[in-house]
Design a protein around this motif. Sequence first.
Motif, PDB file in Angstrom:
ATOM      1  N   ALA A  72       0.838  -1.203   0.000  1.00 46.05           N
ATOM      2  CA  ALA A  72       0.000   0.000   0.000  1.00 46.05           C
ATOM      3  C   ALA A  72       0.869   1.248   0.000  1.00 46.05           C
ATOM      4  O   ALA A  72       2.068   1.197   0.292  1.00 46.05           O
ATOM      5  CB  ALA A  72      -0.905  -0.001   1.229  1.00 46.05           C
ATOM      6  N   THR A  73       0.258   2.360  -0.288  1.00 44.74           N
ATOM      7  CA  THR A  73       0.949   3.651  -0.255  1.00 44.74           C
ATOM      8  C   THR A  73       1.635   3.848   1.091  1.00 44.74           C
ATOM      9  O   THR A  73       1.040   3.597   2.132  1.00 44.74           O
ATOM     10  CB  THR A  73      -0.061   4.794  -0.483  1.00 44.74           C
ATOM     11  OG1 THR A  73      -0.746   4.561  -1.710  1.00 44.74           O
ATOM     12  CG2 THR A  73       0.624   6.145  -0.522  1.00 44.74           C
ATOM     13  N   GLY A  74       2.876   4.273   1.041  1.00 44.42           N
ATOM     14  CA  GLY A  74       3.619   4.560   2.260  1.00 44.42           C
ATOM     15  C   GLY A  74       4.401   3.392   2.823  1.00 44.42           C
ATOM     16  O   GLY A  74       5.233   3.579   3.721  1.00 44.42           O
ATOM     17  N   GLU A  75       4.159   2.190   2.318  1.00 48.85           N
ATOM     18  CA  GLU A  75       4.909   1.046   2.834  1.00 48.85           C
ATOM     19  C   GLU A  75       6.355   1.110   2.363  1.00 48.85           C
ATOM     20  O   GLU A  75       6.659   1.553   1.251  1.00 48.85           O
ATOM     21  CB  GLU A  75       4.259  -0.264   2.415  1.00 48.85           C
ATOM     22  CG  GLU A  75       2.982  -0.534   3.188  1.00 48.85           C
ATOM     23  CD  GLU A  75       2.544  -1.981   3.114  1.00 48.85           C
ATOM     24  OE1 GLU A  75       3.321  -2.861   3.567  1.00 48.85           O
ATOM     25  OE2 GLU A  75       1.452  -2.220   2.589  1.00 48.85           O
ATOM     26  N   ILE A  76       7.235   0.649   3.214  1.00 48.76           N
ATOM     27  CA  ILE A  76       8.672   0.715   2.961  1.00 48.76           C
ATOM     28  C   ILE A  76       9.093  -0.386   1.999  1.00 48.76           C
ATOM     29  O   ILE A  76       8.778  -1.556   2.208  1.00 48.76           O
ATOM     30  CB  ILE A  76       9.451   0.593   4.289  1.00 48.76           C
ATOM     31  CG1 ILE A  76       9.130   1.780   5.193  1.00 48.76           C
ATOM     32  CG2 ILE A  76      10.949   0.479   4.019  1.00 48.76           C
ATOM     33  CD1 ILE A  76       9.692   1.661   6.601  1.00 48.76           C
ATOM     34  N   VAL A  77       9.840   0.005   0.959  1.00 49.00           N
ATOM     35  CA  VAL A  77      10.417  -0.977   0.038  1.00 49.00           C
ATOM     36  C   VAL A  77      11.931  -1.074   0.213  1.00 49.00           C
ATOM     37  O   VAL A  77      12.540  -2.038  -0.228  1.00 49.00           O
ATOM     38  CB  VAL A  77      10.067  -0.691  -1.441  1.00 49.00           C
ATOM     39  CG1 VAL A  77       8.569  -0.798  -1.668  1.00 49.00           C
ATOM     40  CG2 VAL A  77      10.597   0.637  -1.905  1.00 49.00           C
TER      41      VAL A  77
END
Length: 126
Positions: free
Chosen positions: A94-99
């Motif tokens: 989702a938006t904002g999740e760390i990659v």
Amino acid sequence: MKRDMVCIICPNSCEMTVIYDDSTLEVEGNKCLRGREFAIKEIRNPMRSICSTVRTVFEELPRISVKTDGEIPLNMTFQVMDKINNVVVDKILATGEIVLENVLGLNVNVVLTADMKYLIKGEFGV
């Protein structure tokens, strides 16, 4: 040394001149203190945010947009981009999740700027 720059902190877009050497720094043309602070930071320790894309394993969405969640030193941009270019997302995020967490020990993460489940058709899509 002398450097001309345009402040990007507020809508005034002040055209400033910075005269500096190793021990002194003089800013001319700023209309507020934020412009002076911007000029000093830009001369002494320039920082940048990065916006880019990373690869995914999903055929319907081969790349997804990302950004740093803070600023990094300008001189480390290419090293951070090397790390970003090696990321392959293999799960729905989702938006904002760390990659990419704490990239190069800079206390800055690379995070997703879009919600993959709304972009991938089929099982997760609209």
